[in-house]
Design an enzyme around this catalytic site. Structure first.
Site, PDB file in Angstrom:
ATOM      1  N   ARG A  97      48.957  34.009  29.600  1.00  0.00           N
ATOM      2  CA  ARG A  97      49.838  34.230  30.784  1.00  0.00           C
ATOM      3  C   ARG A  97      49.183  33.298  31.881  1.00  0.00           C
ATOM      4  NH1 ARG A  97      53.532  35.270  28.042  1.00  0.00           N
ATOM      5  NH2 ARG A  97      54.167  37.229  27.777  1.00  0.00           N
ATOM      6  N   GLY A 105      43.878  30.737  29.091  1.00  0.00           N
ATOM      7  CA  GLY A 105      44.082  32.243  28.710  1.00  0.00           C
ATOM      8  C   GLY A 105      45.681  32.785  28.630  1.00  0.00           C
ATOM      9  N   ARG A 126      64.223  27.675  27.634  1.00  0.00           N
ATOM     10  CA  ARG A 126      64.092  26.418  27.395  1.00  0.00           C
ATOM     11  C   ARG A 126      65.327  25.656  27.515  1.00  0.00           C
ATOM     12  NH1 ARG A 126      60.572  28.038  23.372  1.00  0.00           N
ATOM     13  NH2 ARG A 126      62.165  27.848  21.746  1.00  0.00           N
ATOM     14  N   LYS A 179      50.430  27.997  30.549  1.00  0.00           N
ATOM     15  CA  LYS A 179      50.322  26.836  29.561  1.00  0.00           C
ATOM     16  C   LYS A 179      51.691  26.232  29.030  1.00  0.00           C
ATOM     17  CE  LYS A 179      47.860  29.285  26.491  1.00  0.00           C
ATOM     18  NZ  LYS A 179      47.880  30.583  27.160  1.00  0.00           N
ATOM     19  N   SER A 180      52.439  27.346  28.440  1.00  0.00           N
ATOM     20  CA  SER A 180      53.815  27.001  27.814  1.00  0.00           C
ATOM     21  C   SER A 180      54.749  26.265  29.000  1.00  0.00           C
ATOM     22  CB  SER A 180      54.545  28.319  27.243  1.00  0.00           C
ATOM     23  OG  SER A 180      53.757  28.552  26.141  1.00  0.00           O
ATOM     24  N   ALA A 226      57.896  25.531  17.060  1.00  0.00           N
ATOM     25  CA  ALA A 226      57.454  26.942  17.400  1.00  0.00           C
ATOM     26  C   ALA A 226      56.702  27.313  16.147  1.00  0.00           C
ATOM     27  CB  ALA A 226      58.549  27.942  17.487  1.00  0.00           C
ATOM     28  N   HIS A 232      61.370  32.864  25.351  1.00  0.00           N
ATOM     29  CA  HIS A 232      60.882  31.509  25.457  1.00  0.00           C
ATOM     30  C   HIS A 232      62.151  30.693  25.160  1.00  0.00           C
ATOM     31  CE1 HIS A 232      56.402  30.782  25.694  1.00  0.00           C
ATOM     32  NE2 HIS A 232      56.680  32.101  25.929  1.00  0.00           N
TER      33      HIS A 232
END
Length: 173
Positions: free
Chosen positions: A12, A10, A54, A15-16, A34, A50
């Site tokens: 938040r 879901g 990274r 996952k990322s 992206a 994001h």
């Protein structure tokens, strides 16, 4: 050797972050594709956060639809995310406002297969959007179907499938 990993969950759910950590455990110079279309300033800020998280070791490619345009043989690639990628298809005038879900699905499957053909490690991030109730909006129902079918397709092809819940990973495959 080609490897496909699918990370789902879901919003938040972590996952990322999981995908990024996994990629960095495999290489010092991963690639981040992206797929997001920047719709508004709030989303632009999400993208900025994001990118900042990274750091400089990542090669970032912005690609809304044609993933296979990029030959990433031998690389470790995070595709974030399938949901936004499919959103770009369903909102494209080419698909008449998402009316023809089967044609979009066929196109997305073909693009996925072409993109993942070269030897590389592919980490796909996606969302489980069909876990809630049924929407009263026809376009949302079509998109939920599209997303669910594409997730099933990728999971079938994947060597590993990870479900993220509350920042905790559950290995499904």
């Amino acid at each position: 050797m080609r490897k496909i990993i699918l990370i789902t969950g879901g919003q938040r759910s972590g996952k990322s972050r999981k995908a990024e950590a996994l990629a960095l455990s495999m290489t010092d110079c991963p690639v981040y594709i992206a797929t997001a279309h920047i719709w508004d300033e709030e989303f632009r800020e999400r993208v900025r956060r994001h990118q900042e998280r990274r750091g400089p070791q990542w090669t970032t490619i912005e690609e809304e639809m044609a993933l296979s345009r990029h030959n990433l043989t031998g690389r470790v690639v995070v595709v974030d995310c399938v949901t936004l990628w499919l959103t770009n298809f369903i909102s494209s005038p080419e698909y008449v406002d998402g009316q023809d879900v089967s044609r979009i699905l066929d196109h997305a499957k073909a693009e996925f297969d072409k993109f993942t053909k070269p030897d590389a490690t592919y980490i796909f991030v996606t969302n489980e959007i069909g876990s809630g109730g049924v929407s009263d909006n026809a376009l949302q129902r079509r998109f939920t179907d599209l997303q669910g079918w594409m997730n099933q397709y990728i999971a079938q092809k994947a060597d590993e499938v990870i479900l993220m819940v509350c920042g905790i990973e559950l290995k499904l495959k």
